[in-house]
Design an enzyme around this catalytic site. Structure first.
Site: not given
Ligand code: C5P
Length: 300
Positions: A10, A140
């Site tokens: 993406k 995502d």
């Molecule tokens: O959801 P995902 O595991 O991809 O997120 C990885 C990290 O990215 C989270 O632990 C957080 O620190 C950060 N993040 C965030 N806000 C989001 C998506 C991700 O702070 N909307």
């Protein structure tokens, strides 16, 4: 029985980021586009659980989390737990999406694994359930299931398709060193500490998509994480400049980076920009979007 599921990378055409929520995530208003770089996840029956990864020569195999720590292990356990079945399978991931690059390669693998294992285990999980399992795995992952072009809200996990009638051409320049997404969000917090900030609207970007004009899209691309990524990796500013001087309409950091994207006017223009950037950068890819989300490509 073997199933291979292909999942796309993406990019974020608009990434509006608000102030950190109490749960640590950031509220987003984003426009995702799936582009034609894919990871393939192949699954087959096995008495236990094995996971292998293959990479092209330009990806560092050591950068990919090993079995036990890979998001695909979590995806399998979550799906198996949801249905009360054993998480038994032999799984191999063939990577072609840059690792730790801001293109959601791990999320693509998780989405592909959900679809592949659902078929292998004959579970017939509903689309709604697959999307909520995907959201548990990462912000995502639902978009990697859906593909196309979509508006993402919440922490990025709430996705709805948007109209995007054109084909857009992109030059992608991965970085040898990855960037950690949490580290980029932390730097965003340090640079921008207004506790009330709301994510910016995607209205301009959505209108630009409808024009099918790459010059208009170039002016509408927006990434609130770019400042934080450039602060951690100042060298990327030179790369963005170089791409624009090579004929790209606009350069921007992909998501949390460090992969850089360049919008080109056409397929030929993208190949020309890529040719010029290749003189100084070992890996330069040409791709286009939107493309389909996770889908079965072989079985038998
Ligand atoms: O959801 P995902 O595991 O991809 O997120 C990885 C990290 O990215 C989270 O632990 C957080 O620190 C950060 N993040 C965030 N806000 C989001 C998506 C991700 O702070 N909307």
């Amino acid at each position: 029985m073997t199933f291979t599921v292909r999942a796309p990378a993406k990019i974020n055409l608009h990434l509006g980021v608000g102030a950190r929520r109490p749960d640590g995530f950031h509220p987003l208003v984003t426009v995702y586009q799936a582009v034609g770089l894919y990871d393939d996840v192949t699954v087959e029956r096995s008495p236990g659980w094995t996971l292998g990864v293959t990479v092209p020569d330009w990806i560092d195999a050591d950068a990919v989390p090993v079995t036990g720590e890979n998001i695909v292990d979590r995806a399998a356990r979550l799906l198996a737990g949801h249905h009360g079945v054993e998480a038994h399978a032999s799984v191999s991931i063939a990577k072609a999406i840059p690792v730790a690059g801001g293109m959601a390669g791990g999320s693509a693998d998780a989405a592909a694994a959900l679809v592949a294992l659902d078929r292998l285990w004959g579970l017939e999980t509903s689309d709604d359930d697959l999307l909520s399992l995907a959201a548990e795995l990462g912000s995502d992952v639902p978009f990697a299931l859906l593909g196309g072009t979509a508006l993402g809200t919440g922490r990025g996990e709430l996705v709805e398709p948007v109209t995007d009638p054109a084909t857009w051409w992109w030059v992608v320049v991965p970085s040898v060193e990855g960037l950690s997404t949490p580290a980029v969000y932390r730097r965003f917090d340090e640079l921008d500490d207004d506790p009330d900030v709301e994510p910016s609207s995607a209205g301009t970007l959505l209108k630009a998509l409808a024009t099918r004009d790459p010059h208009i899209l170039a002016g509408a691309l927006h990434n609130d994480l770019e400042g934080a990524a450039l602060d951690l990796r100042p060298d990327l500013a030179d790369l963005l400049e170089e791409g624009e001087q090579s004929g790209a309409l606009r350069g921007l950091v992909s998501g949390s980076g460090p992969t850089c994207l360049f919008l080109a006017e056409s397929a030929d223009a993208a190949r020309e920009v890529a040719g010029l950037l290749s003189a100084a950068h070992p890996v330069v890819l040409v791709t286009h979007g939107p493309v389909a989300g996770s889908h079965v490509v072989t079985y038998g």
